[in-house]
Design a protein around this motif. Structure first.
Motif, PDB file in Angstrom:
ATOM      1  N   ASP A  58       0.665  10.098  72.399  1.00 14.12           N
ATOM      2  CA  ASP A  58      -0.673  11.254  72.626  1.00 14.12           C
ATOM      3  C   ASP A  58       0.242  12.418  72.544  1.00 14.12           C
ATOM      4  N   LEU A  59       0.872  12.861  72.339  1.00 14.24           N
ATOM      5  CA  LEU A  59       1.129  13.921  71.722  1.00 14.24           C
ATOM      6  C   LEU A  59       0.932  14.452  70.313  1.00 14.24           C
ATOM      7  N   LEU A  60       1.699  12.867  69.993  1.00 14.00           N
ATOM      8  CA  LEU A  60       1.631  13.538  67.986  1.00 14.00           C
ATOM      9  C   LEU A  60       0.047  13.867  67.530  1.00 14.00           C
ATOM     10  N   LYS A  61      -1.487  13.335  68.569  1.00 13.19           N
ATOM     11  CA  LYS A  61      -2.692  13.114  68.098  1.00 13.19           C
ATOM     12  C   LYS A  61      -2.822  14.497  68.824  1.00 13.19           C
ATOM     13  N   TYR A  62      -2.030  15.659  69.462  1.00 13.43           N
ATOM     14  CA  TYR A  62      -2.773  16.441  70.374  1.00 13.43           C
ATOM     15  C   TYR A  62      -3.149  17.092  69.069  1.00 13.43           C
ATOM     16  N   GLU A  63      -4.638  17.787  69.314  1.00  8.54           N
ATOM     17  CA  GLU A  63      -5.125  18.811  68.573  1.00  8.54           C
ATOM     18  C   GLU A  63      -5.649  20.660  68.926  1.00  8.54           C
ATOM     19  N   CYS A  64      -3.762  21.219  68.760  1.00 10.96           N
ATOM     20  CA  CYS A  64      -3.767  22.431  69.691  1.00 10.96           C
ATOM     21  C   CYS A  64      -4.756  23.408  68.646  1.00 10.96           C
ATOM     22  N   ASP A 123      13.654  31.812  76.031  1.00  6.59           N
ATOM     23  CA  ASP A 123      12.559  32.657  75.918  1.00  6.59           C
ATOM     24  C   ASP A 123      12.784  32.504  74.045  1.00  6.59           C
ATOM     25  N   GLY A 124      13.054  32.272  73.481  1.00  8.95           N
ATOM     26  CA  GLY A 124      12.817  31.524  72.028  1.00  8.95           C
ATOM     27  C   GLY A 124      12.341  30.438  72.066  1.00  8.95           C
ATOM     28  N   LEU A 125      12.698  29.891  72.983  1.00  8.59           N
ATOM     29  CA  LEU A 125      11.579  28.367  73.151  1.00  8.59           C
ATOM     30  C   LEU A 125       9.996  28.716  73.277  1.00  8.59           C
ATOM     31  N   LYS A 126      10.030  30.035  74.493  1.00  2.00           N
ATOM     32  CA  LYS A 126       8.511  30.187  74.979  1.00  2.00           C
ATOM     33  C   LYS A 126       7.697  31.079  72.966  1.00  2.00           C
ATOM     34  N   GLU A 127       8.625  32.033  72.385  1.00  2.00           N
ATOM     35  CA  GLU A 127       7.883  32.170  71.596  1.00  2.00           C
ATOM     36  C   GLU A 127       7.864  31.517  70.347  1.00  2.00           C
ATOM     37  N   LEU A 128       8.624  30.005  70.063  1.00  2.00           N
ATOM     38  CA  LEU A 128       8.361  29.243  69.381  1.00  2.00           C
ATOM     39  C   LEU A 128       6.766  28.537  69.962  1.00  2.00           C
ATOM     40  N   LEU A 129       7.228  28.401  71.242  1.00  2.00           N
ATOM     41  CA  LEU A 129       5.602  27.128  71.585  1.00  2.00           C
ATOM     42  C   LEU A 129       4.663  28.305  71.629  1.00  2.00           C
ATOM     43  N   GLY A 130       5.103  30.018  71.693  1.00  2.00           N
ATOM     44  CA  GLY A 130       3.137  30.951  71.918  1.00  2.00           C
ATOM     45  C   GLY A 130       2.998  30.794  70.198  1.00  2.00           C
ATOM     46  N   ARG A 131       3.655  30.824  69.466  1.00  2.00           N
ATOM     47  CA  ARG A 131       3.809  31.317  68.207  1.00  2.00           C
ATOM     48  C   ARG A 131       3.227  30.179  66.949  1.00  2.00           C
ATOM     49  N   GLY A 132       3.864  29.159  67.217  1.00  2.00           N
ATOM     50  CA  GLY A 132       4.063  27.717  67.206  1.00  2.00           C
ATOM     51  C   GLY A 132       2.806  26.974  66.925  1.00  2.00           C
ATOM     52  N   ARG A 133       2.922  27.419  68.001  1.00  2.00           N
ATOM     53  CA  ARG A 133       1.534  26.134  68.674  1.00  2.00           C
ATOM     54  C   ARG A 133       0.906  24.631  68.655  1.00  2.00           C
ATOM     55  N   CYS A 134       2.329  24.194  68.988  1.00  2.00           N
ATOM     56  CA  CYS A 134       3.062  22.747  68.476  1.00  2.00           C
ATOM     57  C   CYS A 134       3.841  22.412  69.497  1.00  2.00           C
ATOM     58  N   PRO A 135       2.974  20.995  70.424  1.00  2.00           N
ATOM     59  CA  PRO A 135       3.461  20.426  70.891  1.00  2.00           C
ATOM     60  C   PRO A 135       4.808  20.439  71.104  1.00  2.00           C
ATOM     61  N   MET A 136       6.208  20.063  71.955  1.00  2.00           N
ATOM     62  CA  MET A 136       7.493  19.845  71.353  1.00  2.00           C
ATOM     63  C   MET A 136       7.849  18.995  73.439  1.00  2.00           C
ATOM     64  N   VAL A 137       9.030  18.514  72.681  1.00  2.00           N
ATOM     65  CA  VAL A 137      10.005  17.639  73.464  1.00  2.00           C
ATOM     66  C   VAL A 137      10.681  17.701  73.642  1.00  2.00           C
ATOM     67  N   LEU A 138      11.411  18.648  75.479  1.00  2.00           N
ATOM     68  CA  LEU A 138      12.615  18.621  75.470  1.00  2.00           C
ATOM     69  C   LEU A 138      13.549  17.532  75.587  1.00  2.00           C
TER      70      LEU A 138
END
Length: 327
Positions: A46-52, A167-182
């Motif tokens: 589902d995350l792979l198909k997600y269109e952000c 903070d690094g994860l937040k910036e990567l998420l906010g600017r990368g606009r890519c779903p992420m799994v931890l």
């Protein structure tokens, strides 16, 4: 003087060795589509198909004790969605990276760049690496980032370090606009939930629970044991799906797939060493004493008749707490 082997005997020995080698390879490479695994794979799909498209990406935290199968599962999913080589660029649908111990933001960005194949992964400062990473995430059309062993973000360093990594994860998420799994051991949960910068972004959690022969979960456990029985095809193996043996396997492995694999691989080796294909209770007892709990007394060996049926979670036992935080 040893007796001379007849040609038929030699052939039988070679056949037995070949079979044992094949069975060991099957076990080591096994991947079972068990109920918990299917649930995680569906969610990753589902995350792979997600269109952000302008909104924050969906994210997930995957938890499980060491040996629960997180890494195997994530690598399986990554391999099912390999890089696609075009004439002018390489598309990377799933970007996988195993977080090292004592990780910093700079090391995280460099690791992801290396996973993307960048020859300049270590060039520049932290900000330079981030900009290069954001550029390549777009250029390589990355649709899902899988960060494994993320408990290292929580297990090392002080609160200031944890805040910096969040903070690094937040910036990567906010600017990368890519779903992420931890993904990581349960200590990762504290890191996520106590960091306001990412807690609201990683609200979804899936836990890979250890196998159990408790009534409500017995069916799933026996399905796993049946899967391992199929991997032993050709051996004269004890029935792992029998309730008594399955219960012993759960005790011996802590309900973890890695522990079951280790036990069975060593059992095959023991059988081969005895010029046999038989894996019985005595072989499992010996395997446990060799690769799980060396020096265990019979009352702490799940395959011994003297086993006291207490979980192996005491001090110095295989699944007891180690000193310090889990890693």
């Amino acid at each position: 003087m040893s007796a001379k082997l007849e040609p038929t005997d030699v052939a039988a020995v070679l056949d037995r060795k070949a079979l044992c080698a094949t069975v060991r390879r099957r076990i080591r490479r096994s991947f079972g589509h068990f109920p918990q695994v299917k649930k995680v794979l569906r969610r990753l799909g589902d995350l792979l198909k997600y269109e952000c498209d302008g909104e924050e990406p969906e994210c997930l935290v995957l938890l499980g004790e060491t040996g629960a199968g997180k890494t195997t599962l994530l690598e399986y999913f990554r391999d099912k969605h390999p890089p696609i080589h075009h004439d002018d660029f390489t598309e990377v649908p799933v970007l996988y990276f195993r977080v090292p111990s004592s990780c910093t933001k700079s090391a995280l960005y460099a690791g992801l760049l290396t996973a993307l194949g960048s020859p300049y992964a270590k060039a520049g400062n932290e900000a330079d690496k981030l900009e290069q990473l954001l550029t390549l995430l777009r250029a390589c059309k990355v649709r899902l980032i899988l960060l494994d062993e993320c408990n290292h973000l929580a297990d090392r360093g002080a609160q200031k370090t944890h805040y910096s990594m969040a903070d690094g994860l937040k910036e990567l998420l906010g600017r990368g606009r890519c779903p992420m799994v931890l993904a990581g051991t349960p200590s990762l949960a504290d890191f996520v939930w106590l960091n306001e910068q990412i807690s609201d972004r990683f609200g979804e959690r899936i836990t890979l629970e250890p196998l159990s022969m408790e009534p409500a979960r017995q069916k799933d456990c026996l399905a796993v044991m049946n899967g391992f029985m199929k991997l032993l095809d050709g051996m004269q193996a004890i029935d792992l799906t029998g309730k008594k043996v399955a219960t012993s396997m759960v005790y011996a492995s802590g309900g973890r797939l890695r522990g079951i694999r280790r036990l069975l691989v060593r059992s095959v080796e023991i059988a081969e060493g005895k010029d046999s294909l038989e894996i019985n209770n005595a072989v499992l007892e010996q395997a446990f004493a060799e690769v799980v709990f060396p020096g265990a007394e019979p009352n702490r060996n799940p395959f011994s008749r003297r086993f006291n049926k207490a979980p192996l979670t005491g001090l110095g036992e295989p699944y007891g707490k180690r000193g310090g935080r889990s890693s």
